[in-house]
Each structure stands twice: as C-alpha cells, then as structure tokens.
Design a protein around this motif. Structure first.
Motif, PDB file in Angstrom:
ATOM      1  N   VAL A 113      96.099 -75.103 -20.428  1.00 27.26           N
ATOM      2  CA  VAL A 113      96.691 -73.850 -19.947  1.00 27.26           C
ATOM      3  C   VAL A 113      98.076 -73.659 -20.567  1.00 27.26           C
ATOM      4  CG1 VAL A 113      97.545 -72.600 -17.928  1.00 27.26           C
ATOM      5  CG2 VAL A 113      95.377 -73.845 -17.792  1.00 27.26           C
ATOM      6  N   GLN A 116      97.616 -72.547 -24.062  1.00 26.04           N
ATOM      7  CA  GLN A 116      97.133 -71.168 -24.060  1.00 26.04           C
ATOM      8  C   GLN A 116      98.282 -70.208 -23.756  1.00 26.04           C
ATOM      9  OE1 GLN A 116      94.152 -70.408 -21.037  1.00 26.04           O
ATOM     10  NE2 GLN A 116      93.028 -68.982 -22.330  1.00 26.04           N
ATOM     11  N   HIS A 117      99.178 -70.649 -22.886  1.00 24.76           N
ATOM     12  CA  HIS A 117     100.317 -69.822 -22.486  1.00 24.76           C
ATOM     13  C   HIS A 117     101.285 -69.589 -23.646  1.00 24.76           C
ATOM     14  CE1 HIS A 117     103.434 -68.013 -20.190  1.00 24.76           C
ATOM     15  NE2 HIS A 117     104.169 -69.089 -20.035  1.00 24.76           N
ATOM     16  N   TYR A 120      99.498 -66.347 -24.789  1.00 21.01           N
ATOM     17  CA  TYR A 120      99.203 -65.296 -23.816  1.00 21.01           C
ATOM     18  C   TYR A 120     100.127 -65.394 -22.610  1.00 21.01           C
ATOM     19  CZ  TYR A 120      94.663 -65.064 -26.255  1.00 21.01           C
ATOM     20  OH  TYR A 120      93.677 -64.956 -27.192  1.00 21.01           O
ATOM     21  N   LEU A 122     100.806 -65.599 -18.672  1.00 24.97           N
ATOM     22  CA  LEU A 122     100.046 -66.319 -17.649  1.00 24.97           C
ATOM     23  C   LEU A 122      99.080 -65.417 -16.881  1.00 24.97           C
ATOM     24  CD1 LEU A 122     102.610 -68.832 -16.092  1.00 24.97           C
ATOM     25  CD2 LEU A 122     100.523 -69.380 -17.354  1.00 24.97           C
ATOM     26  N   ASN A 126      92.255 -64.110 -19.872  1.00 26.98           N
ATOM     27  CA  ASN A 126      91.727 -65.357 -20.421  1.00 26.98           C
ATOM     28  C   ASN A 126      92.369 -66.575 -19.773  1.00 26.98           C
ATOM     29  OD1 ASN A 126      90.211 -63.786 -22.134  1.00 26.98           O
ATOM     30  ND2 ASN A 126      91.417 -64.226 -23.966  1.00 26.98           N
ATOM     31  N   VAL A 127      93.668 -66.470 -19.493  1.00 23.64           N
ATOM     32  CA  VAL A 127      94.382 -67.570 -18.849  1.00 23.64           C
ATOM     33  C   VAL A 127      93.928 -67.723 -17.405  1.00 23.64           C
ATOM     34  CG1 VAL A 127      96.639 -68.521 -18.254  1.00 23.64           C
ATOM     35  CG2 VAL A 127      96.372 -67.201 -20.363  1.00 23.64           C
ATOM     36  N   ASN A 130      90.629 -69.367 -17.293  1.00 24.21           N
ATOM     37  CA  ASN A 130      90.769 -70.797 -17.575  1.00 24.21           C
ATOM     38  C   ASN A 130      91.228 -71.546 -16.329  1.00 24.21           C
ATOM     39  OD1 ASN A 130      90.981 -73.270 -18.845  1.00 24.21           O
ATOM     40  ND2 ASN A 130      92.685 -72.692 -20.162  1.00 24.21           N
TER      41      ASN A 130
END
Length: 203
Positions: A113, A116-117, A120, A122, A126-127, A130
């Motif tokens: 995460v 991913q952050h 993107y 938060l 998609n986050v 996840n």
C-alpha cells in the motif's frame, strides 16, 4: 489541566476508533462517508515510527467527533452499536496480533500500500480496493467476521463494501496504536475518569 502524554495518546487512539466506527455506520446506512474521516484515518495504515501520536493521522480536527462519541460511550449515553463494534474490533486486533502468519501478510500488504501510495492518493479506488482486500486476508480471518448493520442497497455496492473494509482496517490499526501506548480493556474498566480527563479538551 495537565494530561500525561501516554493518556493523551490513548485518548486520541480511542477517539480515532469511534470516528472509524461512526464512518462505518454512516457509510452502511447512507452510502456516504465524510472526507475528513477518510483523510484522518487512512494515513495510519502507511505511517509508522512517528515521533508523536499526532503524526499517524492525516488530520486532527475530525478526531474531535470521535472524542465526543468516546465521552458518550464512557457515560453510557450512546447507541449500543458503537459499543458492540468497539468490543468486536478490539477482539479482532488482539487475535490478529497473536497470529504471526496473518501479521506477516498484513505487514507485507501495508508495504505494498505504501508503494502504491507513491503513485496514487490514498483515497484512489485502486488503493482502497487493495486495503479492502488486505482486511479480508488478515483481520477478517483472525476472528469471527464483524456484521455491519446498514441498508442492503448500499451494502451491495462495491465501493461501499471496499471503503467499509478499509475503515475497519483503520479501526484495527488505531486499536493497535492504543495498545502500544499502554491501553488495555482493564484500563477502560477501572480508569474511565482518567480517560475522560484526557478527553476534556479538544485535540
């Protein structure tokens, strides 16, 4: 009034717990959640080793909604759903923390995460998806599933379900922070006055 830092940290974590519960209730019954709730709680999942408890939260002011709810819980002047959710979430966190296999999955998942952050926000779908999946693979497996009361119309929507799970994982996270700062259920039973004092002033 001077409140020691440990008690203040516990009060903020418990306030965050009830803010998360309030967000879950509203999302499940209206299909919507206040942006302040999400922006306050989601950062707790990607922040670690902060020098102060405030550092874990995205925003502080929304915690005062949770603080008001916490005071009502301590005064036994609130919908019993808040108490039910809080007891269940504390149970889930305790079971999860004692399951090394699930904790390994959670730690690795939160690392994903964080990465991913980097690309993107938060709150990106998609986050959130996840985080929701991580909740299913860890907290939801650690203890009996938490039954959410709400409108079937909203509880069947993918966005609502994923955001609910994300908020529930945030709730588990702040319970862990509460315990890390000396919180315990014994303390809630026998030191309510101290916690009330720690919540006397807005954060």
């Amino acid at each position: 009034m001077v409140v020691n830092e440990e008690l203040r940290a516990q009060a903020m974590c418990l306030s965050a717990l009830f803010l998360a519960i309030d967000g879950v209730r509203k999302l499940a019954t209206t299909g919507k959640v206040d942006g302040g709730v999400v922006n306050t709680l989601l950062p707790t999942l990607v922040r670690h080793d902060c020098s102060s408890i405030e550092g874990y939260f995205g925003e502080i002011e929304p915690l005062n909604r949770g603080r008001e709810l916490l005071l009502k819980v301590l005064a036994q002047d609130i919908d019993t759903d808040y108490v039910r959710y809080s007891v269940q979430l504390m149970h889930v966190e305790k079971k999860l923390s004692k399951n090394s296999e699930l904790m390994d999955i959670l730690i690795r998942g939160l690392g994903d995460v964080r990465r991913q952050h980097e690309h993107y926000n938060l709150t990106h779908e998609n986050v959130i998806a996840n985080i929701a999946g991580l909740y299913q693979r860890t907290a939801s497996e650690a203890a009996p599933k938490i039954m959410i009361n709400g409108s079937p119309d909203y509880l069947q929507q993918q966005y609502v379900v994923e955001m609910l799970r994300a908020l529930l994982l945030c709730a588990v996270r702040v319970v862990a922070l509460w315990r890390a700062n000396g919180g315990s259920r014994w303390q809630l039973m026998f030191s309510r006055q101290a916690i009330e004092q720690a919540c006397a002033e807005p954060f």
